[in-house]
Design a protein around this motif. Structure first.
Motif, PDB file in Angstrom:
ATOM      1  N   ARG A 254       0.789  -1.224   0.000  1.00 50.71           N
ATOM      2  CA  ARG A 254       0.000   0.000   0.000  1.00 50.71           C
ATOM      3  C   ARG A 254       0.827   1.283   0.000  1.00 50.71           C
ATOM      4  N   SER A 255       2.130   1.191   0.212  1.00 52.55           N
ATOM      5  CA  SER A 255       2.940   2.402   0.402  1.00 52.55           C
ATOM      6  C   SER A 255       4.207   2.340  -0.432  1.00 52.55           C
ATOM      7  N   PHE A 256       4.604   3.495  -0.968  1.00 56.04           N
ATOM      8  CA  PHE A 256       5.843   3.579  -1.730  1.00 56.04           C
ATOM      9  C   PHE A 256       6.597   4.836  -1.320  1.00 56.04           C
ATOM     10  N   VAL A 257       7.883   4.893  -1.671  1.00 52.52           N
ATOM     11  CA  VAL A 257       8.723   6.034  -1.330  1.00 52.52           C
ATOM     12  C   VAL A 257       9.381   6.551  -2.595  1.00 52.52           C
TER      13      VAL A 257
ATOM     14  N   ALA B 222      19.050   5.929  -6.445  1.00 54.20           N
ATOM     15  CA  ALA B 222      18.504   4.568  -6.382  1.00 54.20           C
ATOM     16  C   ALA B 222      18.088   4.265  -4.951  1.00 54.20           C
ATOM     17  N   LEU B 223      17.029   3.464  -4.808  1.00 52.87           N
ATOM     18  CA  LEU B 223      16.510   3.085  -3.495  1.00 52.87           C
ATOM     19  C   LEU B 223      16.286   1.577  -3.445  1.00 52.87           C
ATOM     20  N   ALA B 224      16.432   0.997  -2.250  1.00 46.33           N
ATOM     21  CA  ALA B 224      16.152  -0.431  -2.069  1.00 46.33           C
ATOM     22  C   ALA B 224      15.700  -0.664  -0.642  1.00 46.33           C
ATOM     23  N   LEU B 225      14.731  -1.556  -0.479  1.00 44.90           N
ATOM     24  CA  LEU B 225      14.220  -1.937   0.834  1.00 44.90           C
ATOM     25  C   LEU B 225      14.865  -3.253   1.242  1.00 44.90           C
ATOM     26  N   SER B 226      15.229  -3.380   2.524  1.00 41.39           N
ATOM     27  CA  SER B 226      15.824  -4.616   3.017  1.00 41.39           C
ATOM     28  C   SER B 226      14.796  -5.739   3.008  1.00 41.39           C
TER      29      SER B 226
ATOM     30  N   ARG C 251      12.818  -3.312   7.231  1.00 40.36           N
ATOM     31  CA  ARG C 251      13.134  -2.391   8.320  1.00 40.36           C
ATOM     32  C   ARG C 251      14.196  -1.360   7.952  1.00 40.36           C
ATOM     33  N   LEU C 252      14.906  -1.569   6.849  1.00 39.05           N
ATOM     34  CA  LEU C 252      15.968  -0.650   6.427  1.00 39.05           C
ATOM     35  C   LEU C 252      15.724  -0.225   4.990  1.00 39.05           C
ATOM     36  N   ILE C 253      16.189   0.952   4.656  1.00 40.15           N
ATOM     37  CA  ILE C 253      16.142   1.411   3.281  1.00 40.15           C
ATOM     38  C   ILE C 253      17.510   1.972   2.907  1.00 40.15           C
ATOM     39  N   ALA C 254      18.021   1.576   1.741  1.00 39.80           N
ATOM     40  CA  ALA C 254      19.324   2.037   1.252  1.00 39.80           C
ATOM     41  C   ALA C 254      19.093   3.081   0.169  1.00 39.80           C
ATOM     42  N   ALA C 255      19.748   4.228   0.317  1.00 40.49           N
ATOM     43  CA  ALA C 255      19.634   5.328  -0.645  1.00 40.49           C
ATOM     44  C   ALA C 255      21.005   5.591  -1.243  1.00 40.49           C
TER      45      ALA C 255
ATOM     46  N   SER D 102      22.487   1.164  -9.444  1.00 41.16           N
ATOM     47  CA  SER D 102      21.514   0.251  -8.844  1.00 41.16           C
ATOM     48  C   SER D 102      22.026  -0.121  -7.465  1.00 41.16           C
ATOM     49  N   VAL D 103      21.100  -0.353  -6.542  1.00 38.10           N
ATOM     50  CA  VAL D 103      21.467  -0.756  -5.186  1.00 38.10           C
ATOM     51  C   VAL D 103      20.479  -1.811  -4.727  1.00 38.10           C
ATOM     52  N   CYS D 104      20.943  -2.789  -3.953  1.00 41.29           N
ATOM     53  CA  CYS D 104      20.048  -3.800  -3.402  1.00 41.29           C
ATOM     54  C   CYS D 104      20.720  -4.467  -2.209  1.00 41.29           C
ATOM     55  N   PHE D 105      19.911  -5.077  -1.356  1.00 39.53           N
ATOM     56  CA  PHE D 105      20.408  -5.856  -0.217  1.00 39.53           C
ATOM     57  C   PHE D 105      20.608  -7.303  -0.646  1.00 39.53           C
ATOM     58  N   SER D 106      21.512  -7.990   0.052  1.00 40.88           N
ATOM     59  CA  SER D 106      21.623  -9.426  -0.148  1.00 40.88           C
ATOM     60  C   SER D 106      20.347 -10.090   0.373  1.00 40.88           C
ATOM     61  N   LEU D 107      20.114 -11.339  -0.015  1.00 41.14           N
ATOM     62  CA  LEU D 107      18.875 -12.021   0.339  1.00 41.14           C
ATOM     63  C   LEU D 107      18.719 -12.157   1.852  1.00 41.14           C
ATOM     64  N   ASP D 108      19.842 -12.318   2.574  1.00 42.22           N
ATOM     65  CA  ASP D 108      19.763 -12.435   4.035  1.00 42.22           C
ATOM     66  C   ASP D 108      19.878 -11.088   4.737  1.00 42.22           C
ATOM     67  N   GLY D 109      20.028 -10.001   3.965  1.00 44.42           N
ATOM     68  CA  GLY D 109      20.043  -8.663   4.535  1.00 44.42           C
ATOM     69  C   GLY D 109      21.323  -8.254   5.217  1.00 44.42           C
ATOM     70  N   THR D 110      22.406  -9.006   5.046  1.00 39.83           N
ATOM     71  CA  THR D 110      23.656  -8.677   5.738  1.00 39.83           C
ATOM     72  C   THR D 110      24.627  -7.872   4.874  1.00 39.83           C
ATOM     73  N   PHE D 111      24.383  -7.792   3.567  1.00 41.36           N
ATOM     74  CA  PHE D 111      25.259  -7.052   2.666  1.00 41.36           C
ATOM     75  C   PHE D 111      24.429  -6.104   1.799  1.00 41.36           C
ATOM     76  N   VAL D 112      25.104  -5.089   1.270  1.00 39.75           N
ATOM     77  CA  VAL D 112      24.496  -4.165   0.313  1.00 39.75           C
ATOM     78  C   VAL D 112      25.356  -4.169  -0.942  1.00 39.75           C
TER      79      VAL D 112
END
Length: 496
Positions: free
Chosen positions: A313-316, A365-369, A373-377, A410-420
């Motif tokens: 329902r929400s976007f940034v 670029a933006l990515a959600l974990s 709970r985290l967002i990378a800009a 481009s930016v993204c989190f690893s699947l387990d959320g420990t790396f960017v």
């Protein structure tokens, strides 16, 4: 020396006779009183010189170099942007001190940020991509630059991807980079891709919905399908919108909820698209479940540079000349159905650690974990800010990737959320196209790489050189730790 004495990627050679010595200004070299520099002073001079080089402040660099007798050479410091990182740490410290001296406006947000920081510090090292995924890549370069890539996979062991090229073609690639299907009826080159799985037969996907945004402002929705598992794939154009008046740089399907509950919107209910025409447009799936209709538009003062869904329902959004991240909600009517024109601004998150309104960078670029709970800009100042989602607290500032003002990172989190992961530029010696021989240093060019950061420490732990030219696009696999990248070297590559 002129404005082109060096570029931001030039390498400066130390003069052995000068390194570690200070010559007092105003004295002749033969009579100058020279002093040995201690390690602390030398490090400080190098950090300032590195900063001046990165900013292209040529006269200041030359003046300081002559005054202190120290020259900066690439690799002389343990990391990139040392001075900027130090200033950011000091700004965070001042901001934290200011917050501690004034009543907190939202105790819940402060507690959430503290819990996130504690979680990051306890985080164990996970898994990230480190090398090419077997021999999977396009067997030969395309005839045009790759402008967008996206995974089209329903399982962890499927390595199928879409690749768009500047010649207005879209290809569906299978294992080994083989072309399984192709579409070419686009009015202009595709700049952004996203995929939503629709149907499967047993364990095999048989239908995907594809969102393609293009240079001419077009937004195309296609079906990638086959009659049954094992049959041939084909594209079918479903809809095309021409609401944007300039480049439509990206678009995203709304995701499935992280914790499904009764009444939640399913994945793919909405689409958000962004453009250089200073607008973001939202489309909603019609009640019949097939076609999309326009559901609202967000108009901003500057080019909309990045978008990301936070939940169904929400976007940034991020835009040039704006120091905030802009959170918006999509609406629904009293019966729970999607409402057109129901967009509502939810909040703004200030990207400046001190809370001021100065605009000194743009988010590209933006990515959600994965846990939401985290967002990378990723910014145009070679800096990735990791923030608390729905908040302003900066948890990490990541330096080391080279990203400039009009890059398309481009930016993204690893699947387990420990790396960017962040796409980056890397200076490399040029190559002769026909003889594959090294050219002289003067022919050095920027080469594409992926910078990998560990969230726990905030350090860049690996640089993955992956293309001979700039990396134009990157996406992480939805079900396993793998990346697909596309480049201006006209190839698509897979990493795992």
């Amino acid at each position: 020396f002129g404005p082109n004495r060096f570029s931001k990627t030039s390498t400066f050679r130390l003069s052995p006779a000068m390194y570690g010595r200070v010559v007092r200004a105003g004295e002749e070299g033969s009579k100058a009183e020279k002093e040995d520099l201690d390690d602390r002073s030398r490090f400080q001079y190098l950090a300032v010189l590195q900063f001046l080089q990165a900013k292209g402040l040529i006269e200041s660099y030359v003046a300081l170099e002559a005054e202190c007798g120290v020259s900066y050479v690439e690799g002389a410091l343990p990391g990139a942007a040392v001075l900027e990182a130090s200033l950011d740490m000091f700004a965070d410290y001042r901001a934290a001190s200011t917050r501690s001296r004034r009543p907190t406006g939202n105790a819940h947000d402060a507690a959430e940020a503290a819990a996130l920081e504690e979680e990051l510090l306890r985080m164990e090292r996970g898994v990230c991509c480190t090398d090419a995924l077997g021999s999977v890549s396009t067997p030969s370069p395309f005839s045009a630059n790759v402008t967008a890539v996206a995974w089209a996979a329903a399982r962890f062991d499927e390595h199928f991807a879409l690749a768009a090229t500047a010649d207005k073609r879209l290809r569906f690639l299978g294992p080994g980079g083989t072309v399984l299907a192709e579409a070419s009826d686009f009015p202009s080159p595709v700049l952004g891709l996203d995929v939503h799985p629709l149907a499967s037969s047993g364990d095999d996907a048989v239908e995907f919905e594809v969102l393609a945004t293009a240079m001419g402002g077009e937004v195309s929705i296609l079906r990638l399908h086959r009659q049954e598992a094992g049959a041939e794939w084909s594209f079918r154009l479903e809809q095309r919108f021409r609401d944007h008046t300039k480049h439509c740089s990206a678009g995203r399907f709304s995701p499935a909820p992280l914790a499904p509950a009764e009444g939640d919107m399913p994945a793919g209910t909405h689409i958000v698209t962004i453009s250089r025409d200073h607008s973001a447009r939202v489309y909603a799936r019609a009640p019949d479940g097939n076609a999309f209709v326009e559901a609202g538009v967000v108009r901003l003062l500057g080019e909309v540079t990045a978008c990301c869904w936070m939940n169904p329902r929400s976007f940034v959004l991020a835009a040039r000349d704006d120091h905030n991240l802009l959170y918006w909600d999509v609406g629904e009517n009293d019966c729970g159905a999607v409402a057109t024109g129901g967009l509502k601004e939810r909040m703004k998150a200030n990207l400046n650690a001190l809370g001021d309104s100065v605009v000194s960078f743009a988010v590209l670029a933006l990515a959600l974990s994965p846990n939401g709970r985290l967002i990378a800009a990723c910014t145009d100042k070679s800096r990735v800010i990791v923030l608390q989602a729905w908040g302003e607290r900066q948890l990490r500032n990541l330096y080391g990737a080279i990203v400039e003002e009009y890059d398309t990172p481009s930016v993204c989190f690893s699947l387990d959320g420990t790396f960017v992961y962040t796409t980056s530029l890397l200076p490399q010696a040029g190559r002769n196209r026909h003889e594959d021989e090294q050219l002289p240093a003067a022919g050095a060019q920027m080469c594409g790489q992926i910078a990998i950061f560990e969230l726990k420490t905030g350090e860049m732990v690996m640089q993955l050189p992956c293309h001979e030219r700039a990396v134009r696009c990157m996406q992480r696999h939805p079900h396993t730790e793998a990346l697909v990248t596309g480049s201006f070297d006209k190839t698509v590559k897979f990493w795992g």
